[in-house]
Design a protein around this motif. Sequence first.
Motif, PDB file in Angstrom:
ATOM      1  N   LEU A  57      56.179   5.835  12.161  1.00  0.00           N
ATOM      2  CA  LEU A  57      56.228   4.586  12.924  1.00  0.00           C
ATOM      3  C   LEU A  57      56.948   3.493  12.139  1.00  0.00           C
ATOM      4  O   LEU A  57      57.789   2.763  12.691  1.00  0.00           O
ATOM      5  CB  LEU A  57      54.808   4.161  13.284  1.00  0.00           C
ATOM      6  N   ARG A  58      56.640   3.358  10.867  1.00  0.00           N
ATOM      7  CA  ARG A  58      57.297   2.333  10.049  1.00  0.00           C
ATOM      8  C   ARG A  58      58.811   2.572   9.953  1.00  0.00           C
ATOM      9  O   ARG A  58      59.600   1.618  10.024  1.00  0.00           O
ATOM     10  CB  ARG A  58      56.680   2.306   8.645  1.00  0.00           C
ATOM     11  N   GLN A  59      59.199   3.829   9.767  1.00  0.00           N
ATOM     12  CA  GLN A  59      60.622   4.119   9.652  1.00  0.00           C
ATOM     13  C   GLN A  59      61.356   3.823  10.964  1.00  0.00           C
ATOM     14  O   GLN A  59      62.478   3.290  10.962  1.00  0.00           O
ATOM     15  CB  GLN A  59      60.817   5.593   9.269  1.00  0.00           C
ATOM     16  N   ALA A  60      60.739   4.158  12.097  1.00  0.00           N
ATOM     17  CA  ALA A  60      61.372   3.895  13.395  1.00  0.00           C
ATOM     18  C   ALA A  60      61.498   2.394  13.649  1.00  0.00           C
ATOM     19  O   ALA A  60      62.545   1.909  14.126  1.00  0.00           O
ATOM     20  CB  ALA A  60      60.566   4.556  14.507  1.00  0.00           C
ATOM     21  N   LEU A  61      60.450   1.637  13.345  1.00  0.00           N
ATOM     22  CA  LEU A  61      60.497   0.185  13.542  1.00  0.00           C
ATOM     23  C   LEU A  61      61.522  -0.456  12.609  1.00  0.00           C
ATOM     24  O   LEU A  61      62.219  -1.408  12.999  1.00  0.00           O
ATOM     25  CB  LEU A  61      59.112  -0.418  13.325  1.00  0.00           C
ATOM     26  N   LEU A  66      43.317   1.417  15.521  1.00  0.00           N
ATOM     27  CA  LEU A  66      44.704   1.889  15.627  1.00  0.00           C
ATOM     28  C   LEU A  66      45.580   0.855  16.320  1.00  0.00           C
ATOM     29  O   LEU A  66      46.692   0.550  15.866  1.00  0.00           O
ATOM     30  CB  LEU A  66      44.741   3.221  16.383  1.00  0.00           C
ATOM     31  N   THR A  67      45.088   0.307  17.428  1.00  0.00           N
ATOM     32  CA  THR A  67      45.903  -0.645  18.193  1.00  0.00           C
ATOM     33  C   THR A  67      46.225  -1.884  17.361  1.00  0.00           C
ATOM     34  O   THR A  67      47.355  -2.397  17.409  1.00  0.00           O
ATOM     35  CB  THR A  67      45.165  -1.032  19.476  1.00  0.00           C
ATOM     36  N   LYS A  68      45.282  -2.371  16.587  1.00  0.00           N
ATOM     37  CA  LYS A  68      45.530  -3.548  15.755  1.00  0.00           C
ATOM     38  C   LYS A  68      46.583  -3.243  14.694  1.00  0.00           C
ATOM     39  O   LYS A  68      47.434  -4.091  14.391  1.00  0.00           O
ATOM     40  CB  LYS A  68      44.236  -4.005  15.100  1.00  0.00           C
ATOM     41  N   GLU A  69      46.532  -2.044  14.127  1.00  0.00           N
ATOM     42  CA  GLU A  69      47.532  -1.681  13.121  1.00  0.00           C
ATOM     43  C   GLU A  69      48.923  -1.603  13.745  1.00  0.00           C
ATOM     44  O   GLU A  69      49.907  -2.062  13.146  1.00  0.00           O
ATOM     45  CB  GLU A  69      47.153  -0.345  12.479  1.00  0.00           C
ATOM     46  N   VAL A  70      49.021  -1.020  14.944  1.00  0.00           N
ATOM     47  CA  VAL A  70      50.318  -0.937  15.627  1.00  0.00           C
ATOM     48  C   VAL A  70      50.828  -2.333  15.962  1.00  0.00           C
ATOM     49  O   VAL A  70      52.016  -2.649  15.785  1.00  0.00           O
ATOM     50  CB  VAL A  70      50.199  -0.069  16.891  1.00  0.00           C
ATOM     51  N   GLN A  71      49.927  -3.177  16.425  1.00  0.00           N
ATOM     52  CA  GLN A  71      50.321  -4.543  16.776  1.00  0.00           C
ATOM     53  C   GLN A  71      50.818  -5.301  15.548  1.00  0.00           C
ATOM     54  O   GLN A  71      51.814  -6.036  15.611  1.00  0.00           O
ATOM     55  CB  GLN A  71      49.135  -5.270  17.407  1.00  0.00           C
ATOM     56  N   THR A  72      50.154  -5.108  14.409  1.00  0.00           N
ATOM     57  CA  THR A  72      50.584  -5.769  13.170  1.00  0.00           C
ATOM     58  C   THR A  72      51.967  -5.298  12.748  1.00  0.00           C
ATOM     59  O   THR A  72      52.817  -6.097  12.320  1.00  0.00           O
ATOM     60  CB  THR A  72      49.564  -5.485  12.055  1.00  0.00           C
ATOM     61  N   LEU A  73      52.229  -4.001  12.871  1.00  0.00           N
ATOM     62  CA  LEU A  73      53.546  -3.472  12.515  1.00  0.00           C
ATOM     63  C   LEU A  73      54.628  -3.993  13.463  1.00  0.00           C
ATOM     64  O   LEU A  73      55.743  -4.314  13.022  1.00  0.00           O
ATOM     65  CB  LEU A  73      53.512  -1.945  12.532  1.00  0.00           C
ATOM     66  N   LEU A  74      54.331  -4.063  14.750  1.00  0.00           N
ATOM     67  CA  LEU A  74      55.311  -4.582  15.700  1.00  0.00           C
ATOM     68  C   LEU A  74      55.677  -6.018  15.372  1.00  0.00           C
ATOM     69  O   LEU A  74      56.857  -6.407  15.409  1.00  0.00           O
ATOM     70  CB  LEU A  74      54.762  -4.473  17.120  1.00  0.00           C
ATOM     71  N   ARG A  75      54.686  -6.821  15.065  1.00  0.00           N
ATOM     72  CA  ARG A  75      54.960  -8.215  14.704  1.00  0.00           C
ATOM     73  C   ARG A  75      55.726  -8.303  13.399  1.00  0.00           C
ATOM     74  O   ARG A  75      56.621  -9.133  13.236  1.00  0.00           O
ATOM     75  CB  ARG A  75      53.650  -8.979  14.589  1.00  0.00           C
ATOM     76  N   GLY A  76      55.373  -7.455  12.433  1.00  0.00           N
ATOM     77  CA  GLY A  76      56.042  -7.499  11.135  1.00  0.00           C
ATOM     78  C   GLY A  76      57.520  -7.189  11.236  1.00  0.00           C
ATOM     79  O   GLY A  76      58.334  -7.766  10.502  1.00  0.00           O
ATOM     80  N   TYR A  77      57.906  -6.261  12.127  1.00  0.00           N
ATOM     81  CA  TYR A  77      59.308  -5.878  12.269  1.00  0.00           C
ATOM     82  C   TYR A  77      59.992  -6.581  13.442  1.00  0.00           C
ATOM     83  O   TYR A  77      61.196  -6.366  13.655  1.00  0.00           O
ATOM     84  CB  TYR A  77      59.427  -4.366  12.451  1.00  0.00           C
ATOM     85  N   GLY A  78      59.269  -7.388  14.193  1.00  0.00           N
ATOM     86  CA  GLY A  78      59.873  -8.110  15.309  1.00  0.00           C
ATOM     87  C   GLY A  78      60.321  -7.207  16.441  1.00  0.00           C
ATOM     88  O   GLY A  78      61.353  -7.469  17.073  1.00  0.00           O
ATOM     89  N   VAL A  79      59.589  -6.156  16.732  1.00  0.00           N
ATOM     90  CA  VAL A  79      59.929  -5.197  17.779  1.00  0.00           C
ATOM     91  C   VAL A  79      58.989  -5.405  18.960  1.00  0.00           C
ATOM     92  O   VAL A  79      57.781  -5.629  18.785  1.00  0.00           O
ATOM     93  CB  VAL A  79      59.827  -3.750  17.251  1.00  0.00           C
ATOM     94  N   GLU A  80      59.554  -5.332  20.180  1.00  0.00           N
ATOM     95  CA  GLU A  80      58.741  -5.501  21.380  1.00  0.00           C
ATOM     96  C   GLU A  80      57.976  -4.215  21.690  1.00  0.00           C
ATOM     97  O   GLU A  80      58.489  -3.112  21.475  1.00  0.00           O
ATOM     98  CB  GLU A  80      59.632  -5.860  22.573  1.00  0.00           C
ATOM     99  N   PRO A  81      56.750  -4.335  22.216  1.00  0.00           N
ATOM    100  CA  PRO A  81      55.960  -3.129  22.500  1.00  0.00           C
ATOM    101  C   PRO A  81      56.635  -2.191  23.494  1.00  0.00           C
ATOM    102  O   PRO A  81      56.464  -0.971  23.393  1.00  0.00           O
ATOM    103  CB  PRO A  81      54.647  -3.698  23.048  1.00  0.00           C
ATOM    104  N   TRP A  82      57.390  -2.718  24.477  1.00  0.00           N
ATOM    105  CA  TRP A  82      58.000  -1.847  25.477  1.00  0.00           C
ATOM    106  C   TRP A  82      59.076  -0.936  24.902  1.00  0.00           C
ATOM    107  O   TRP A  82      59.522   0.006  25.551  1.00  0.00           O
ATOM    108  CB  TRP A  82      58.582  -2.664  26.637  1.00  0.00           C
TER     109      TRP A  82
END
Length: 726
Positions: free
Chosen positions: A542-546, A575-591
């Motif tokens: 997930l981190r590499q893709a983001l 799990l959801t909180k960790e994914v949300q934190t990573l999305l915010r950290g990399y500036g990627v939209e959930p969709w």
Amino acid sequence: MLPAILMPFSTQLSVRLWMLDGYVYLIYLPLAMMIALLLVYDWNAFPGIAVGLVIYYFNRYAPVSAAIICGTWMLSLLSGWAGYRLQAKRRWGVSYGELRLMPKRLIWLVIFIPTLFVFMMQILATTGVVPLKGSIFSWDPLSLHTLLNFQSVLLACVTMVPICYLIVRSLRSPRYLRRVIFHLRQQFSPEVSRTEYIVWVFLLTFLLTMLLQVASNQQNLLTTDYGLPLILPLMLWAAMRFGYLFTSLVWALLLIALYQLRDRFLHPDTGPYQLAVISANLLVFSLSLLLMAAITTRQRRTLARTKAAALNDPVMNLPNLRALSIALAQSPGSTLCFLTIPELDRLSRTYGLRLRIHYKRSLANHLRPELQPGEDVYQLPGFDLVIRLEGTSQLARVENIAARLKDYCLSWDGLPVHPGIGVSYCSVLPPVSHLYELLGELSGMAELSLASGITENLQQNAAQPVQHRIGKKIALLNAIQQALKADGFQLMAQRICGVRGDDYHYVWLTLASESGEPVPDEEFFPVIHEFGLSWELDNWRLRQALAFIDSHRAALPGIRIALDLFTLSLCRPGLTKEVQTLLRGYGVEPWQLIFCVEESPMLTPQSGGYRAVSQLRSLGCRIAIGDFGHGYGSYALLKEIEADMLRINGAFVRNMFNNSLDYQIIESTCVIARLKKMQIVAAEVETQEADSLLRKLGVDYLQGALYGEARPLQLLAKDKKGAQQT
């Protein structure tokens, strides 16, 4: 008879020195010989000692003087032995070198008896009761005579008692020599090699040869008394490495030889005073040498006992896994028979832990008649045991053990205890480098044996030896862990064609083997699940893709990526909180993220995986059910699960033109998915005909070689830039 024979013999071996006013002894052996007789025969030695003294002294002195000398001997020995026996009690007869009795023996046998003997004999000589003519004593109690005589009996009692004890004990029982040889070998340090022993013997022989050679015109330091101190480091070497028994016997023989042949290396002008100093130094060194030898011998014995205790379970009184590992390494080939008794856990909670202990002990004793010398039953934690059999082809013996297990029943408080026992086995060859993993494999097969009712062979359906397979698994685990630390995985991407132009890319990771080829999924994923690395791998992926999306915004705006997510990761709290934190950290939209999960009972409404799917969808990510139709109960699961996309297994797509049942499965799946308002993804689309048919069935996304081969993820951005420049 022995005192009468040994008294004149030991007197002849004693070393005497002529002085101007008479003889003195440098080593007086008769007293050491009498103490050795007491150590062998205890109080029963005194009648023989009395007879031996009478025979010896009445032939040399007048009756009155001889009687007084014999009385002095007997009084010294009786008083010293009585004091020693009162303190030592039942432990009086242990072998020499035992540190617990060494202080008592030093006080009573080495110091008290010689001191009393010399003191009384000197009084008799001074008062004239014993004639000075022919005696070793002088009328002056503070003369050099008295000092040398006192040192001679002390040195003899310190160094000569062990060799005298060996002579007396061997005369009584010649088989004792075998025990001496056994103890000599046992007291050697385990690290002593034959080369070290030969070097030590060579050095000692060389020094003795130089010291005791016939005087020649050419003199050097090794042929004089300056060479004598060089023997002392050699004896310290022996004390540290060869044990007390060897050191004490060799040192006693060396002292006799050195004193008897002293004229060959001592200077002719060496006088009694110099000899007194040499004897005093040898006495002190002898005490230090023998004490050091006794301490090092006891330390090695204590260490050996500690090592032996470390190989045994103190509660079950059975050898443990460390002992099993050593036995496997020492055997040319073994068969491991694994026993699991899971019902013991329930019985222990009902009847207490004592039941488990007693059951495993008695079961091990019940199986011992089936074992040969060198084989044993080994304790494992919990409710398992393992048996090691010699040889690699022991199927018949394993079957006999399994049959004997069925006959075993334990009576506990009047109730029969007969739990089920699962049995598995395999053959191994040294070295067994992954014993714990091998036992884990055997444990799983033994649990299968409980259900099948037969003895399970771990190697029955394996093309490769079990040790090779386990070694390969551990090597793969190490490679995975190293790749997680050093970003050693490679992300591959393949375009998924959307029928409405909304393409996205499916991304997965690969691990290259030593040959450079990708590791197959059937080898890769079982290791991930078995060793609990599911989330570590998902998190890395997930981190590499983001990070890729974040670093290629300009070239790939609005790119969507589909990632696999292990079912076990869905059950991870937060799990959801960790994914949300990573999305915010990399500036990627959930969709932009699509999580592909396998169909599993963990996705039912009552499970944690179902809640995680709902939370990720609420966050804005999309959920795709991967390889639908591959598992069991797929339609029932599809009825309950709430997801956005459904990926049809590629096996159905490949065969839909050749198998009408596969076509009907695809068609029915599309109908159900539309009813659930789920988009459909078809995998492994290889031909244009398949593309046209799937579009007619209502498939939304198509994946396969027809739309592009899988390529490293980083090449997507390069291809996009190249297309824009063109």
